[in-house]
Scaffold this motif. Structure first.
Motif, mmCIF file in Angstrom:
data_model
loop_
_atom_site.group_PDB
_atom_site.id
_atom_site.type_symbol
_atom_site.label_atom_id
_atom_site.label_comp_id
_atom_site.label_asym_id
_atom_site.label_seq_id
_atom_site.Cartn_x
_atom_site.Cartn_y
_atom_site.Cartn_z
ATOM 1 N N ALA A 92 0.844 -1.192 0.000
ATOM 2 C CA ALA A 92 0.000 0.000 0.000
ATOM 3 C C ALA A 92 0.882 1.245 0.000
ATOM 4 O O ALA A 92 1.863 1.311 0.750
ATOM 5 N N PRO B 249 -1.193 7.708 -1.084
ATOM 6 C CA PRO B 249 -1.886 7.208 -2.266
ATOM 7 C C PRO B 249 -2.282 8.340 -3.216
ATOM 8 O O PRO B 249 -2.620 9.447 -2.776
ATOM 9 N N VAL C 19 -4.183 -0.110 -4.343
ATOM 10 C CA VAL C 19 -3.524 -1.050 -3.440
ATOM 11 C C VAL C 19 -3.268 -2.344 -4.204
ATOM 12 O O VAL C 19 -3.831 -2.558 -5.287
ATOM 13 N N ASP D 103 -6.431 -1.749 5.525
ATOM 14 C CA ASP D 103 -7.353 -0.613 5.585
ATOM 15 C C ASP D 103 -6.580 0.655 5.210
ATOM 16 O O ASP D 103 -5.649 1.051 5.908
ATOM 17 N N LEU D 104 -6.957 1.277 4.123
ATOM 18 C CA LEU D 104 -6.272 2.471 3.627
ATOM 19 C C LEU D 104 -6.960 3.757 4.076
ATOM 20 O O LEU D 104 -6.546 4.842 3.678
ATOM 21 N N ALA E 123 -4.762 6.648 5.503
ATOM 22 C CA ALA E 123 -3.869 7.224 4.489
ATOM 23 C C ALA E 123 -4.644 8.075 3.492
ATOM 24 O O ALA E 123 -4.183 9.145 3.073
ATOM 25 N N GLY F 295 -12.458 -2.297 0.252
ATOM 26 C CA GLY F 295 -11.160 -2.722 -0.227
ATOM 27 C C GLY F 295 -11.308 -3.863 -1.213
ATOM 28 O O GLY F 295 -12.429 -4.216 -1.614
#
Length: 471
Positions: A328, A332, A360, A367-368, A371, A394
Motif C-alpha cells: 500500500a 496514495p 492497493v 485498511d487504507l 492514508a 477494499g
C-alpha cells in the motif's frame, strides 16, 4: 432456441444484447446479482438520502461513446449533467491545474512554459472526436478506419509511454502531474507502452464532450439500456448464477460479460486464459458529507472530478507501490468525485455525496482509510470534520460486490504492458473464443475499462456475423 444468451448485465453485456435485439435476434440476459448494472450501479451506501455509485460515477467515455450515441437512451431516462468544471488537479500551494471544456483555459492553467505545448499536442484532434473515438474504440473489430490520417497521428503520440510524452512535451510540474493523473485512471504504471493514449483520450473527451455524471446515478445508464432492450423484445433475468453452459437455455450464441477466467471455467475452455493477468486493486471510500469538500484550491470546489497527487513523482510512486512492489502506498494517489455538484438529487439539501479511491495491491486485505484521509487533508484541511458517514470497500469487498473484479481489480485485468491494448490476449479476433458459439464482451476485451458499452458493441458485431453466416 434463442439466438443469443448474454451472461452478465453490466453496461457491456446490456449493450451487446441491445445491439443484437436491434437486428432482430432473440436475446435474453442472465445476471447473478439481484440488481443489474455491474460497474454502473447506484445505492444508498452510507445514510438515507445519499445516493452513491459503488464504482464508476463520472462518464467521459459514456457521453462520447459511439455505442451509446446510436441508441435512444434519453427516451429511457438517461440524462447527462455537467459540473462547472470537468476536472481539477490541486497543488499544495493552493493553486490548481484544470481540465476544462476550453483548450485555452486548460493550457493557461499549466503556466506559460507548457501552455503552447499542450495546445500543439491536442490541436490535431480537436473537432474530430466523433470519428477518432469511433476508429480508436472499434479496433481491431474494424479494418477500415474512417479517418486513417488522424488515427495514425493519434497512434504516433499515443503508443509511446506517457513518461516519454511528458518528457518531450512538458517542462513544468503542473502539466506533468495532471497528465500523469489522467493515465492513472486505468491503474497503469506511467512508463508502460501506449499509456500516453490513455491521457490523451481523457483530455480530448473533456474538451469535446465533458466529464458528466448521469442524473440520479450511474444506475440510470444500466436501467436505460435494460428498458430499451425490453422494448426490443429482449428479456433480463436477475438472481441467476451461471456455473456452466448447461445452466442456460439453448442458444445459437453465448456472450459473456465476465472475467475471461470465469468464462473459461463456465464454458469448459480449460487453460486458454491462464496467462491473463489481473492488476492492482482500488480501495474506495464513499462519504456522506455535511457540506462541500473544503478544497484549498478554488478550482477544485467546482470540479466534478478532482485528482489528488502533489506531483508526477508522487503519483508514479503510488502506482508503482500498488502494482510492482505489492504494498500500500504511503501517500496514495486519489481519484475523487463530487457528483452532487452537478446532481443535487444525490444528497439531502445542503449535504454532499463524495467518493475517493486509491490503489492497493490485488487482493490486499488492509485498511487504507487513514492514508486516504491524511492525503485529502493536505489539499482540503478540515475534510474529516465534514464527514457524517463513510462506507469503505477494499479488494475483498469490491470482489464480493462484482464477480468481475478479481482481487478488487476494477479494470477486469491489468491495463499494463501489451495487455493494455491486446486484451485478453494477442488476437485479431479478441471477442471470439475456441468455442465457436461462445464470445467475450466484458471490459477485458477491447477497448478496455470504462462505462462506454464499446466492448459489448464490438463483440455483438462478431456474434451477428456468426449468426447470419449460420442461417
Amino acid at each position: 432456441m434463442l439466438d443469443a444468451v448474454v451472461v452478465g448485465a453490466g453496461p457491456n453485456g446490456l449493450t451487446a444484447a441491445v445491439e443484437l435485439a436491434r437486428r432482430g435476434f432473440s436475446v435474453a440476459v442472465f445476471e447473478a446479482e439481484g440488481k443489474i448494472g455491474g460497474g454502473a450501479r447506484t445505492e444508498e451506501l452510507t445514510l438515507p438520502g445519499f445516493r452513491h455509485d459503488p464504482c464508476s460515477a463520472v462518464h467521459p467515455l459514456g457521453i462520447g461513446s459511439p455505442a451509446f450515441s446510436r441508441l435512444p437512451l434519453e427516451r429511457y431516462g438517461l440524462e447527462w449533467l455537467h459540473p462547472p468544471l470537468p476536472m481539477a488537479h490541486p497543488f499544495l500551494d493552493g493553486s490548481a491545474a484544470v481540465l476544462s471544456r476550453s483548450v485555452a483555459e486548460t493550457a493557461l492553467s499549466f503556466g506559460p512554459r507548457d501552455a503552447g505545448a499542450y495546445r500543439r499536442l491536442v490541436h490535431p484532434f480537436i473537432g474530430k472526436w466523433d470519428t477518432l473515438v469511433r476508429d480508436f474504440m472499434s479496433l481491431p473489430s474494424t479494418a477500415l478506419p474512417r479517418d486513417p490520417v488522424t488515427l495514425a497521428r493519434f497512434g504516433l503520440a499515443g503508443l509511446m509511454p506517457s513518461t516519454w510524452l511528458m518528457a518531450q512535451r512538458f517542462r513544468d510540474e503542473r502539466a506533468k502531474a495532471l497528465f500523469a493523473g489522467l493515465v492513472a485512471h486505468v491503474i497503469a504504471p506511467l512508463g508502460g507502452p501506449a499509456t500516453a493514449a490513455v491521457g490523451l483520450v481523457f483530455a480530448l473527451a473533456a474538451h469535446e464532450r465533458g466529464w458528466p455524471v448521469a442524473k440520479g446515478g450511474s444506475q440510470s445508464v444500466s436501467d436505460a439500456l435494460a428498458a430499451y432492450l425490453r422494448d426490443l423484445g429482449g428479456a433480463v433475468h436477475t438472481d441467476f448464477e451461471v456455473k456452466r453452459l448447461d445452466d442456460l437455455p439453448p442458444a445459437r450464441a453465448y456472450v459473456f460479460d465476465t472475467a475471461p477466467t470465469a468464462l473459461a471455467r463456465i464454458a469448459g475452455l480449460g487453460w486458454v486464459y491462464d496467462g491473463y493477468r489481473y492488476g492492482a486493486s482500488a480501495f474506495k471510500i464513499d462519504y456522506a458529507l455535511d457540506g462541500p469538500v473544503p478544497w484549498t484550491a478554488e478550482e477544485a470546489r467546482g470540479a466534478g472530478t478532482v485528482q489528488v497527487g502533489a506531483s508526477k513523482a508522487e503519483i508514479g510512486a503510488a502506482l508503482d507501490a500498488a502494482s510492482r512492489q505489492r504494498r500500500a502506498p504511503d501517500r496514495p494517489f486519489l481519484i475523487t468525485a463530487q457528483p452532487s455538484l452537478a446532481d443535487p438529487s444525490r444528497a439531502p439539501e445542503g449535504k454532499h455525496a463524495f467518493w475517493a479511491y486509491g490503489h492497493v495491491p490485488n487482493g490486499w486485505e488492509g485498511d487504507l482509510t487513514d492514508a486516504v484521509e491524511r492525503q485529502l487533508e493536505r489539499f482540503a484541511p478540515g475534510f474529516r470534520d465534514r464527514v457524517l458517514a463513510r462506507a469503505t470497500a477494499g479488494p475483498p469487498q469490491l470482489a464480493a460486490r462484482n464477480a468481475n473484479y478479481i482481487g478488487g481489480d476494477i479494470a477486469c485485468g491489468a491495463a499494463s504492458g501489451l495487455q493494455l491494448v491486446l486484451r485478453p490476449k494477442p488476437s485479431l479476433f479478441p471477442y471470439n473464443t475456441p468455442h465457436p458459439a461462445v464470445f467475450l464482451c466484458s471490459q477485458a476485451s477491447p477497448p478496455g475499462p470504462g462505462v462506454h458499452g464499446m466492448s459489448g458493441h464490438n463483440a455483438a458485431k462478431a456474434v451477428w456475423r456468426r449468426l447470419r453466416a449460420s442461417r
